[in-house]
Design a protein around this motif. Structure first.
Motif, PDB file in Angstrom:
ATOM      1  N   VAL A  15       0.838  -1.189   0.000  1.00 35.12           N
ATOM      2  CA  VAL A  15       0.000   0.000   0.000  1.00 35.12           C
ATOM      3  C   VAL A  15       0.875   1.241   0.000  1.00 35.12           C
ATOM      4  O   VAL A  15       1.713   1.427   0.874  1.00 35.12           O
ATOM      5  N   THR A  16       0.680   2.087  -1.000  1.00 39.31           N
ATOM      6  CA  THR A  16       1.418   3.348  -1.094  1.00 39.31           C
ATOM      7  C   THR A  16       0.426   4.487  -0.934  1.00 39.31           C
ATOM      8  O   THR A  16      -0.436   4.680  -1.785  1.00 39.31           O
ATOM      9  N   PRO A  17       0.511   5.249   0.156  1.00 41.10           N
ATOM     10  CA  PRO A  17      -0.450   6.334   0.364  1.00 41.10           C
ATOM     11  C   PRO A  17      -0.309   7.416  -0.700  1.00 41.10           C
ATOM     12  O   PRO A  17       0.763   7.619  -1.277  1.00 41.10           O
ATOM     13  N   ALA A  18      -1.401   8.101  -0.959  1.00 40.82           N
ATOM     14  CA  ALA A  18      -1.389   9.214  -1.907  1.00 40.82           C
ATOM     15  C   ALA A  18      -0.542  10.353  -1.361  1.00 40.82           C
ATOM     16  O   ALA A  18      -0.505  10.597  -0.155  1.00 40.82           O
ATOM     17  N   GLU A  19       0.144  11.035  -2.261  1.00 40.68           N
ATOM     18  CA  GLU A  19       0.911  12.221  -1.890  1.00 40.68           C
ATOM     19  C   GLU A  19       0.138  13.445  -2.373  1.00 40.68           C
ATOM     20  O   GLU A  19       0.000  13.672  -3.574  1.00 40.68           O
ATOM     21  N   LEU A  20      -0.391  14.209  -1.424  1.00 37.28           N
ATOM     22  CA  LEU A  20      -1.220  15.359  -1.753  1.00 37.28           C
ATOM     23  C   LEU A  20      -0.515  16.669  -1.478  1.00 37.28           C
ATOM     24  O   LEU A  20       0.266  16.774  -0.539  1.00 37.28           O
ATOM     25  N   THR A  21      -0.807  17.641  -2.299  1.00 39.24           N
ATOM     26  CA  THR A  21      -0.534  19.027  -1.966  1.00 39.24           C
ATOM     27  C   THR A  21      -1.880  19.738  -2.056  1.00 39.24           C
ATOM     28  O   THR A  21      -2.828  19.224  -2.657  1.00 39.24           O
ATOM     29  N   TRP A  22      -1.956  20.896  -1.452  1.00 41.36           N
ATOM     30  CA  TRP A  22      -3.209  21.642  -1.455  1.00 41.36           C
ATOM     31  C   TRP A  22      -3.001  22.935  -2.230  1.00 41.36           C
ATOM     32  O   TRP A  22      -2.148  23.747  -1.897  1.00 41.36           O
ATOM     33  N   VAL A  23      -3.750  23.087  -3.313  1.00 41.89           N
ATOM     34  CA  VAL A  23      -3.629  24.245  -4.191  1.00 41.89           C
ATOM     35  C   VAL A  23      -4.933  25.034  -4.133  1.00 41.89           C
ATOM     36  O   VAL A  23      -5.991  24.510  -4.509  1.00 41.89           O
ATOM     37  N   ASP A  24      -4.855  26.242  -3.647  1.00 38.84           N
ATOM     38  CA  ASP A  24      -6.060  27.072  -3.482  1.00 38.84           C
ATOM     39  C   ASP A  24      -7.131  26.345  -2.674  1.00 38.84           C
ATOM     40  O   ASP A  24      -8.329  26.436  -2.965  1.00 38.84           O
ATOM     41  N   LEU A  26      -7.679  23.137  -2.541  1.00 36.57           N
ATOM     42  CA  LEU A  26      -8.176  21.911  -3.154  1.00 36.57           C
ATOM     43  C   LEU A  26      -7.081  20.853  -3.210  1.00 36.57           C
ATOM     44  O   LEU A  26      -5.904  21.178  -3.404  1.00 36.57           O
ATOM     45  N   PRO A  27      -7.445  19.560  -3.054  1.00 40.04           N
ATOM     46  CA  PRO A  27      -6.435  18.496  -3.083  1.00 40.04           C
ATOM     47  C   PRO A  27      -5.899  18.270  -4.495  1.00 40.04           C
ATOM     48  O   PRO A  27      -6.649  18.244  -5.472  1.00 40.04           O
ATOM     49  N   TYR A  28      -4.571  18.106  -4.578  1.00 40.05           N
ATOM     50  CA  TYR A  28      -3.877  17.968  -5.850  1.00 40.05           C
ATOM     51  C   TYR A  28      -2.873  16.836  -5.713  1.00 40.05           C
ATOM     52  O   TYR A  28      -2.139  16.755  -4.723  1.00 40.05           O
ATOM     53  N   SER A  29      -2.849  15.923  -6.694  1.00 42.94           N
ATOM     54  CA  SER A  29      -1.941  14.787  -6.631  1.00 42.94           C
ATOM     55  C   SER A  29      -0.531  15.200  -7.047  1.00 42.94           C
ATOM     56  O   SER A  29      -0.311  15.635  -8.175  1.00 42.94           O
ATOM     57  N   SER A  30       0.416  15.045  -6.123  1.00 43.36           N
ATOM     58  CA  SER A  30       1.807  15.371  -6.436  1.00 43.36           C
ATOM     59  C   SER A  30       2.370  14.405  -7.468  1.00 43.36           C
ATOM     60  O   SER A  30       3.138  14.788  -8.351  1.00 43.36           O
ATOM     61  N   LYS A  31       1.968  13.138  -7.376  1.00 44.71           N
ATOM     62  CA  LYS A  31       2.497  12.114  -8.285  1.00 44.71           C
ATOM     63  C   LYS A  31       2.012  12.324  -9.713  1.00 44.71           C
ATOM     64  O   LYS A  31       2.780  12.249 -10.674  1.00 44.71           O
ATOM     65  N   PRO A 107      -4.360   5.180  -1.819  1.00 41.44           N
ATOM     66  CA  PRO A 107      -5.437   5.684  -0.956  1.00 41.44           C
ATOM     67  C   PRO A 107      -5.011   6.898  -0.142  1.00 41.44           C
ATOM     68  O   PRO A 107      -3.849   7.031   0.260  1.00 41.44           O
ATOM     69  N   LEU A 108      -5.949   7.796   0.092  1.00 42.20           N
ATOM     70  CA  LEU A 108      -5.691   8.959   0.934  1.00 42.20           C
ATOM     71  C   LEU A 108      -5.591   8.529   2.393  1.00 42.20           C
ATOM     72  O   LEU A 108      -6.212   7.545   2.807  1.00 42.20           O
ATOM     73  N   SER A 109      -4.826   9.276   3.153  1.00 44.76           N
ATOM     74  CA  SER A 109      -4.782   9.055   4.592  1.00 44.76           C
ATOM     75  C   SER A 109      -6.096   9.529   5.197  1.00 44.76           C
ATOM     76  O   SER A 109      -6.854  10.285   4.582  1.00 44.76           O
ATOM     77  N   LEU A 110      -6.362   9.089   6.421  1.00 45.07           N
ATOM     78  CA  LEU A 110      -7.568   9.522   7.115  1.00 45.07           C
ATOM     79  C   LEU A 110      -7.588  11.038   7.255  1.00 45.07           C
ATOM     80  O   LEU A 110      -8.629  11.681   7.062  1.00 45.07           O
ATOM     81  N   SER A 111      -6.441  11.617   7.562  1.00 42.89           N
ATOM     82  CA  SER A 111      -6.365  13.065   7.727  1.00 42.89           C
ATOM     83  C   SER A 111      -6.685  13.788   6.429  1.00 42.89           C
ATOM     84  O   SER A 111      -7.464  14.747   6.412  1.00 42.89           O
ATOM     85  N   ASP A 112      -6.115  13.315   5.317  1.00 40.75           N
ATOM     86  CA  ASP A 112      -6.337  13.986   4.031  1.00 40.75           C
ATOM     87  C   ASP A 112      -7.779  13.832   3.549  1.00 40.75           C
ATOM     88  O   ASP A 112      -8.368  14.784   3.033  1.00 40.75           O
TER      89      ASP A 112
END
Length: 248
Positions: A15-24, A26-31, A107-112
């Motif tokens: 399992v590889t968690p999603a890597e998110l950044t937040w742009v304005d 909104l969630p954005y996939s770094s990968k 998958p997103l983390s619970l926090s994200d």
């Protein structure tokens, strides 16, 4: 669990968690360098592309419906699931059961996912129970929600590989991975072959993309493909139904 598939607990090392950044905000996939939902209005996008694209507002009002299965590529923030759940609870017969099946490689983390779904306070009555059971979902694959009217199953891993291991047959497909140009690993011929294996006559599909190779692959797999006006800034999208593999 309703399927003979290896539980997540035996696959934790993969399992590889999603890597998110937040742009304005909104969630954005770094990968994948792509958004999780439209910046125009993710909620309206889901309703337009996936719910209306599969004719669900009409189909779910049929009095004789007992169960219905949606298979989705890309669980993401869970927004598609929540929108489908809201419509199902409002329109489907009370004793009918929706099975929402999704495959998700990152998958997103619970926090994200909690932060992402907080963007939609109008869905809080539905998102709160999902968030409360999210870690259980990640560990056990399937959970029951909303007085057992909806079963949610999320399989973690490559979409084609996970679909090849399930026996679910879709009544409707939500094709919602990241853009084919940015995530070609998902949008390949094997995925569309698996779609055909998990479809029956009258199984529908909808997707935000109108990419030519996606359209051609769907047709080759046995789907009748229609173009319709896309949501927001997108010019076109695809929807249609399974008619069976062509002969010859």
């Amino acid at each position: 669990m309703s399927d003979n598939i290896t539980p997540h607990s035996e696959n934790e090392d993969r399992v590889t968690p999603a890597e998110l950044t937040w742009v304005d905000g909104l969630p954005y996939s770094s990968k994948f360098q792509d958004v999780y939902f439209s910046s125009d209005n993710g909620l309206l996008e889901t309703e337009y592309v996936f719910l209306q694209g599969n004719d669900l507002p009409i189909r779910w009002q049929q009095a004789d419906i007992k169960n219905f299965t949606i298979i989705e590529t890309g669980f993401g923030t869970g927004l598609n699931f929540l929108c489908a759940a809201k419509l199902w609870l409002a329109t489907a017969p009370e004793h009918a059961v929706l099975h929402f099946v999704s495959v998700e490689k990152y998958p997103l983390s619970l926090s994200d996912i909690s932060t992402a779904l907080a963007l939609w306070p109008e869905l809080s009555e539905l998102s709160t129970p999902l968030i409360h059971q999210y870690e259980s979902l990640m560990n056990t694959t399937s959970i029951s929600l909303y007085n057992h009217r909806i079963q949610l199953s999320v399989y973690i891993g490559d979409a084609t590989e996970q679909l090849a291991r399930t026996t679910h047959v879709a009544d409707a497909w939500f094709l919602d991975g990241f853009s084919p140009a940015k995530n070609p690993e998902m949008w390949h011929s094997g995925l569309f072959s698996e779609m055909a294996k998990h479809a029956k006559r009258s199984t529908t599909f909808a997707t935000f993309t109108s990419a030519g190779h996606v359209r051609r692959s769907l047709i080759k797999a046995g789907f009748k493909v229609n173009k319709r006006t896309g949501f927001g800034k997108k010019r076109e999208m695809l929807c249609g139904e399974f008619i069976g593999k062509p002969h010859g």
